[in-house]
Design a protein around this motif. Structure first.
Motif, PDB file in Angstrom:
ATOM      1  N   MET A 129       0.884  -1.443  -0.495  1.00 44.18           N
ATOM      2  CA  MET A 129      -0.300   0.238  -0.239  1.00 44.18           C
ATOM      3  C   MET A 129       0.905   1.489   0.242  1.00 44.18           C
ATOM      4  N   ALA A 130       0.466   2.318  -0.845  1.00 48.34           N
ATOM      5  CA  ALA A 130       1.482   3.819  -1.167  1.00 48.34           C
ATOM      6  C   ALA A 130       1.329   4.218  -0.125  1.00 48.34           C
ATOM      7  N   MET A 131       1.544   4.665   0.832  1.00 49.02           N
ATOM      8  CA  MET A 131       1.772   5.454   2.091  1.00 49.02           C
ATOM      9  C   MET A 131       1.414   6.933   1.138  1.00 49.02           C
ATOM     10  N   ASN A 132       2.101   7.449   0.769  1.00 46.63           N
ATOM     11  CA  ASN A 132       2.815   8.862   0.619  1.00 46.63           C
ATOM     12  C   ASN A 132       1.238   9.276  -1.347  1.00 46.63           C
ATOM     13  N   HIS A 133       0.425   9.853  -0.786  1.00 45.18           N
ATOM     14  CA  HIS A 133      -1.090  10.432  -1.533  1.00 45.18           C
ATOM     15  C   HIS A 133      -0.327  12.412  -1.868  1.00 45.18           C
ATOM     16  N   SER A 134      -1.022  12.819  -2.701  1.00 44.57           N
ATOM     17  CA  SER A 134      -0.593  14.290  -2.687  1.00 44.57           C
ATOM     18  C   SER A 134      -0.535  14.196  -1.817  1.00 44.57           C
ATOM     19  N   PRO A 135      -0.683  15.774  -2.102  1.00 49.08           N
ATOM     20  CA  PRO A 135      -1.093  16.584  -0.602  1.00 49.08           C
ATOM     21  C   PRO A 135      -2.252  17.194  -1.120  1.00 49.08           C
ATOM     22  N   GLU A 136      -3.098  17.364  -2.255  1.00 46.70           N
ATOM     23  CA  GLU A 136      -3.958  17.835  -2.530  1.00 46.70           C
ATOM     24  C   GLU A 136      -5.099  15.879  -1.482  1.00 46.70           C
ATOM     25  N   THR A 137      -4.530  14.586  -2.254  1.00 51.70           N
ATOM     26  CA  THR A 137      -5.812  13.984  -1.996  1.00 51.70           C
ATOM     27  C   THR A 137      -5.342  13.769  -0.470  1.00 51.70           C
ATOM     28  N   GLN A 138      -4.227  13.809  -0.146  1.00 55.24           N
ATOM     29  CA  GLN A 138      -3.901  13.990   1.871  1.00 55.24           C
ATOM     30  C   GLN A 138      -5.209  14.573   2.468  1.00 55.24           C
ATOM     31  N   SER A 139      -4.807  15.398   1.507  1.00 50.60           N
ATOM     32  CA  SER A 139      -6.535  16.988   2.399  1.00 50.60           C
ATOM     33  C   SER A 139      -7.906  16.626   2.193  1.00 50.60           C
ATOM     34  N   LYS A 140      -8.274  16.137   0.974  1.00 47.34           N
ATOM     35  CA  LYS A 140      -9.419  15.479   0.295  1.00 47.34           C
ATOM     36  C   LYS A 140      -9.968  14.460   1.599  1.00 47.34           C
ATOM     37  N   LEU A 141      -8.708  13.469   2.069  1.00 39.16           N
ATOM     38  CA  LEU A 141      -9.062  11.724   2.759  1.00 39.16           C
ATOM     39  C   LEU A 141      -8.832  12.757   4.044  1.00 39.16           C
ATOM     40  N   ILE A 142      -8.355  13.428   5.014  1.00 34.90           N
ATOM     41  CA  ILE A 142      -9.107  14.338   5.606  1.00 34.90           C
ATOM     42  C   ILE A 142      -9.934  14.800   5.986  1.00 34.90           C
ATOM     43  N   ALA A 143     -10.394  16.006   5.465  1.00 34.91           N
ATOM     44  CA  ALA A 143     -11.103  16.878   5.273  1.00 34.91           C
ATOM     45  C   ALA A 143     -12.352  15.571   5.634  1.00 34.91           C
ATOM     46  N   ARG A 144     -12.551  14.206   5.334  1.00 30.80           N
ATOM     47  CA  ARG A 144     -13.818  13.481   4.727  1.00 30.80           C
ATOM     48  C   ARG A 144     -13.511  12.497   6.416  1.00 30.80           C
ATOM     49  N   VAL A 145     -12.723  12.389   7.178  1.00 31.22           N
ATOM     50  CA  VAL A 145     -12.631  11.589   7.820  1.00 31.22           C
ATOM     51  C   VAL A 145     -13.452  11.768   9.121  1.00 31.22           C
ATOM     52  N   LYS A 146     -14.612  12.507   9.646  1.00 34.12           N
ATOM     53  CA  LYS A 146     -15.336  11.946  10.627  1.00 34.12           C
ATOM     54  C   LYS A 146     -16.463  11.681   9.938  1.00 34.12           C
ATOM     55  N   GLU A 147     -16.566  11.889   8.412  1.00 34.38           N
ATOM     56  CA  GLU A 147     -18.038  11.928   7.452  1.00 34.38           C
ATOM     57  C   GLU A 147     -17.616  10.110   7.116  1.00 34.38           C
TER      58      GLU A 147
ATOM     59  N   ARG B 191      -8.025   1.518   3.285  1.00 36.45           N
ATOM     60  CA  ARG B 191      -6.915   1.947   2.875  1.00 36.45           C
ATOM     61  C   ARG B 191      -6.680   2.840   2.603  1.00 36.45           C
ATOM     62  N   GLY B 192      -6.722   3.763   1.826  1.00 29.58           N
ATOM     63  CA  GLY B 192      -6.525   5.239   1.923  1.00 29.58           C
ATOM     64  C   GLY B 192      -6.884   6.588   3.237  1.00 29.58           C
ATOM     65  N   HIS B 193      -8.226   6.044   3.813  1.00 31.40           N
ATOM     66  CA  HIS B 193      -8.341   6.953   4.782  1.00 31.40           C
ATOM     67  C   HIS B 193      -6.947   6.047   6.345  1.00 31.40           C
ATOM     68  N   SER B 194      -7.311   4.824   6.214  1.00 29.65           N
ATOM     69  CA  SER B 194      -6.512   5.068   7.132  1.00 29.65           C
ATOM     70  C   SER B 194      -4.559   4.980   6.662  1.00 29.65           C
ATOM     71  N   ALA B 195      -4.060   4.748   6.163  1.00 32.57           N
ATOM     72  CA  ALA B 195      -3.072   5.422   5.859  1.00 32.57           C
ATOM     73  C   ALA B 195      -2.783   7.244   5.931  1.00 32.57           C
ATOM     74  N   ALA B 196      -4.534   7.813   5.720  1.00 32.39           N
ATOM     75  CA  ALA B 196      -3.993   9.427   6.027  1.00 32.39           C
ATOM     76  C   ALA B 196      -4.066   9.666   7.295  1.00 32.39           C
ATOM     77  N   ILE B 197      -4.970   9.379   7.733  1.00 32.24           N
ATOM     78  CA  ILE B 197      -4.937   9.191   9.127  1.00 32.24           C
ATOM     79  C   ILE B 197      -3.692   8.882  10.189  1.00 32.24           C
ATOM     80  N   VAL B 198      -3.059   7.313   9.354  1.00 33.84           N
ATOM     81  CA  VAL B 198      -1.693   7.180  10.347  1.00 33.84           C
ATOM     82  C   VAL B 198      -0.315   8.710   9.944  1.00 33.84           C
TER      83      VAL B 198
END
Length: 73
Positions: free
Chosen positions: A1-19, A56-63
């Motif tokens: 699993m890639a742990m490196n998202h683009s900054p834009e993807t990381q921001s979008k994933l983090i913004a939706r974590v609660k939802e 996996r995308g959200h878990s990687a973004a959270i970590v």
């Protein structure tokens, strides 16, 4: 699993974590801090995804965000 998202993807994933997960970042950070110790972020993200049944995308973004904010604490 890639742990490196683009900054834009990381921001979008983090913004939706609660939802998407029903928990905010503070809750996830407590779970990570109280969870098992792992040497690698990828192992921590895999554990989080499997244990809490989140993508996996959200878990990687959270970590990744946990690691990033940990440097500021």
């Amino acid at each position: 699993m890639a742990m490196n998202h683009s900054p834009e993807t990381q921001s979008k994933l983090i913004a939706r974590v609660k939802e998407v997960t029903g928990r905010d970042l503070r809750e996830w950070f407590k779970i990570i801090d109280n969870g098992p110790s792992f040497l690698r972020c990828e192992e921590r993200a895999n554990w989080l995804a499997e244990e809490y049944r989140i993508s996996r995308g959200h878990s990687a973004a959270i970590v990744r965000e946990h690691e990033r904010q940990r440097t500021w604490r």
